[in-house]
Scaffold this motif. Structure first.
Motif, PDB file in Angstrom:
ATOM      1  N   SER A   3      63.384  41.644  -4.925  1.00 25.34           N
ATOM      2  CA  SER A   3      61.936  41.448  -4.931  1.00 25.34           C
ATOM      3  C   SER A   3      61.420  41.515  -6.363  1.00 25.34           C
ATOM      4  O   SER A   3      61.942  42.255  -7.192  1.00 25.34           O
ATOM      5  CB  SER A   3      61.276  42.544  -4.088  1.00 25.34           C
ATOM      6  OG  SER A   3      59.897  42.342  -4.018  1.00 25.34           O
ATOM      7  N   GLY A   4      60.393  40.735  -6.655  1.00 23.24           N
ATOM      8  CA  GLY A   4      59.819  40.708  -7.989  1.00 23.24           C
ATOM      9  C   GLY A   4      58.933  41.912  -8.259  1.00 23.24           C
ATOM     10  O   GLY A   4      58.451  42.576  -7.346  1.00 23.24           O
ATOM     11  N   PHE A  32      58.547  37.519 -16.133  1.00 22.44           N
ATOM     12  CA  PHE A  32      57.111  37.431 -15.869  1.00 22.44           C
ATOM     13  C   PHE A  32      56.593  36.065 -16.304  1.00 22.44           C
ATOM     14  O   PHE A  32      56.372  35.813 -17.481  1.00 22.44           O
ATOM     15  CB  PHE A  32      56.352  38.547 -16.599  1.00 22.44           C
ATOM     16  CG  PHE A  32      56.471  39.877 -15.923  1.00 22.44           C
ATOM     17  CD1 PHE A  32      55.574  40.244 -14.922  1.00 22.44           C
ATOM     18  CD2 PHE A  32      57.484  40.762 -16.270  1.00 22.44           C
ATOM     19  CE1 PHE A  32      55.686  41.463 -14.288  1.00 22.44           C
ATOM     20  CE2 PHE A  32      57.602  41.988 -15.641  1.00 22.44           C
ATOM     21  CZ  PHE A  32      56.698  42.346 -14.646  1.00 22.44           C
ATOM     22  N   LEU A  33      56.417  35.194 -15.317  1.00 21.15           N
ATOM     23  CA  LEU A  33      55.981  33.820 -15.586  1.00 21.15           C
ATOM     24  C   LEU A  33      54.603  33.513 -15.028  1.00 21.15           C
ATOM     25  O   LEU A  33      54.022  32.489 -15.368  1.00 21.15           O
ATOM     26  CB  LEU A  33      56.982  32.831 -14.973  1.00 21.15           C
ATOM     27  CG  LEU A  33      58.417  32.937 -15.480  1.00 21.15           C
ATOM     28  CD1 LEU A  33      59.311  31.983 -14.693  1.00 21.15           C
ATOM     29  CD2 LEU A  33      58.489  32.640 -16.958  1.00 21.15           C
ATOM     30  N   ALA A  74      56.441  37.427  -4.944  1.00 16.28           N
ATOM     31  CA  ALA A  74      57.293  38.591  -5.201  1.00 16.28           C
ATOM     32  C   ALA A  74      58.527  38.571  -4.303  1.00 16.28           C
ATOM     33  O   ALA A  74      59.637  38.890  -4.753  1.00 16.28           O
ATOM     34  CB  ALA A  74      56.499  39.880  -4.993  1.00 16.28           C
ATOM     35  N   ARG A  75      58.356  38.183  -3.026  1.00 15.43           N
ATOM     36  CA  ARG A  75      59.509  38.096  -2.119  1.00 15.43           C
ATOM     37  C   ARG A  75      60.537  37.090  -2.618  1.00 15.43           C
ATOM     38  O   ARG A  75      61.732  37.232  -2.382  1.00 15.43           O
ATOM     39  CB  ARG A  75      59.058  37.706  -0.708  1.00 15.43           C
ATOM     40  CG  ARG A  75      58.666  38.871   0.146  1.00 15.43           C
ATOM     41  CD  ARG A  75      58.562  38.516   1.618  1.00 15.43           C
ATOM     42  NE  ARG A  75      57.702  37.387   1.892  1.00 15.43           N
ATOM     43  CZ  ARG A  75      56.385  37.441   2.052  1.00 15.43           C
ATOM     44  NH1 ARG A  75      55.754  38.590   1.949  1.00 15.43           N
ATOM     45  NH2 ARG A  75      55.691  36.352   2.314  1.00 15.43           N
ATOM     46  N   MET A  76      60.070  36.059  -3.309  1.00 17.16           N
ATOM     47  CA  MET A  76      60.984  35.046  -3.846  1.00 17.16           C
ATOM     48  C   MET A  76      61.655  35.517  -5.145  1.00 17.16           C
ATOM     49  O   MET A  76      62.468  34.818  -5.712  1.00 17.16           O
ATOM     50  CB  MET A  76      60.231  33.737  -4.100  1.00 17.16           C
ATOM     51  CG  MET A  76      59.670  33.109  -2.833  1.00 17.16           C
ATOM     52  SD  MET A  76      60.900  32.884  -1.521  1.00 17.16           S
ATOM     53  CE  MET A  76      62.031  31.746  -2.282  1.00 17.16           C
ATOM     54  N   GLY A  77      61.286  36.717  -5.616  1.00 14.04           N
ATOM     55  CA  GLY A  77      61.908  37.277  -6.809  1.00 14.04           C
ATOM     56  C   GLY A  77      61.109  37.085  -8.081  1.00 14.04           C
ATOM     57  O   GLY A  77      61.579  37.457  -9.162  1.00 14.04           O
TER      58      GLY A  77
END
Length: 195
Positions: A3-4, A32-33, A74-77
């Motif tokens: 998680s991100g 962090f994009l 966040a779930r996508m990393g």
């Protein structure tokens, strides 16, 4: 998939949240994009004038959509910097229920009390006195992992402080503590209703 991380900046209009967010994207690692801002989500809404009750519904759905968009990224990393104003009573309770509390660094952004009021006329998109009115609402919960004051530090200095603090987040995080309090309050309300 991991998680991100989420850096969640909370403060009134004119407190310096957006300036800190931009600085963070400049100095943080390549993970962090994204900078997701409540003002950016609101800017996507139609420019047509809406009746008050329709506007309230649209604003609530927009806010809930923002929270769920943050959670999805966040779930996508993805690591995300969030720029928000938690001024409505439903906003803060919603966040720890949809965002992973252990992955959120909750940062209170304070600024000189007169700065938001001074900036409102130049912005032209908010009624006079709104920021001053929201100040106590935004910070009423009083529980952050970190507090930055743009009255004593520049946005760049605040960003550096957040970057240094990020690897040393406390356990439990502020979002975890806030979620536990909300769940405990809900249990108490249910118990009182049964009595």
């Amino acid at each position: 998939m991991t998680s991100g991380r989420i850096i969640f900046l909370d403060g009134t209009s004119g407190s310096g949240r957006t300036s800190i967010a931009r600085e963070l994207l400049d100095i943080l690692d390549d993970g962090f994009l994204f900078h997701l801002a409540v003002d950016g989500f609101n800017a996507m809404r139609t420019g047509r004038e809406l009746r008050a009750e329709r506007l309230d519904t649209a604003l609530r759905r927009t806010g809930e959509g923002l929270h769920r968009s943050i959670a999805a990224l966040a779930r996508m990393g993805d690591d995300i910097v969030v720029d928000h104003v938690l001024s409505e009573p439903w906003r803060l309770p919603d966040c720890p229920t949809v965002l992973p509390p252990e992955d959120v660094l909750f940062v209170g952004v304070h600024g000189p009390p007169d700065e938001p009021t001074r900036r409102e006329p130049a912005r032209g998109d908010r009624p006079p006195g709104l920021a001053a009115h929201r100040y106590d609402l935004v910070h009423a919960h009083g529980d952050y992992d970190l507090v930055c004051d743009t009255g004593t530090a520049s946005p760049r200095e605040c960003a550096r402080r957040i970057k240094e603090f990020l690897p040393h987040r406390p356990g439990p995080t502020a979002f975890t503590r806030l979620r536990r309090r909300r769940l405990a309050a809900g249990r108490t309300e249910r118990e009182q209703a049964r009595s």
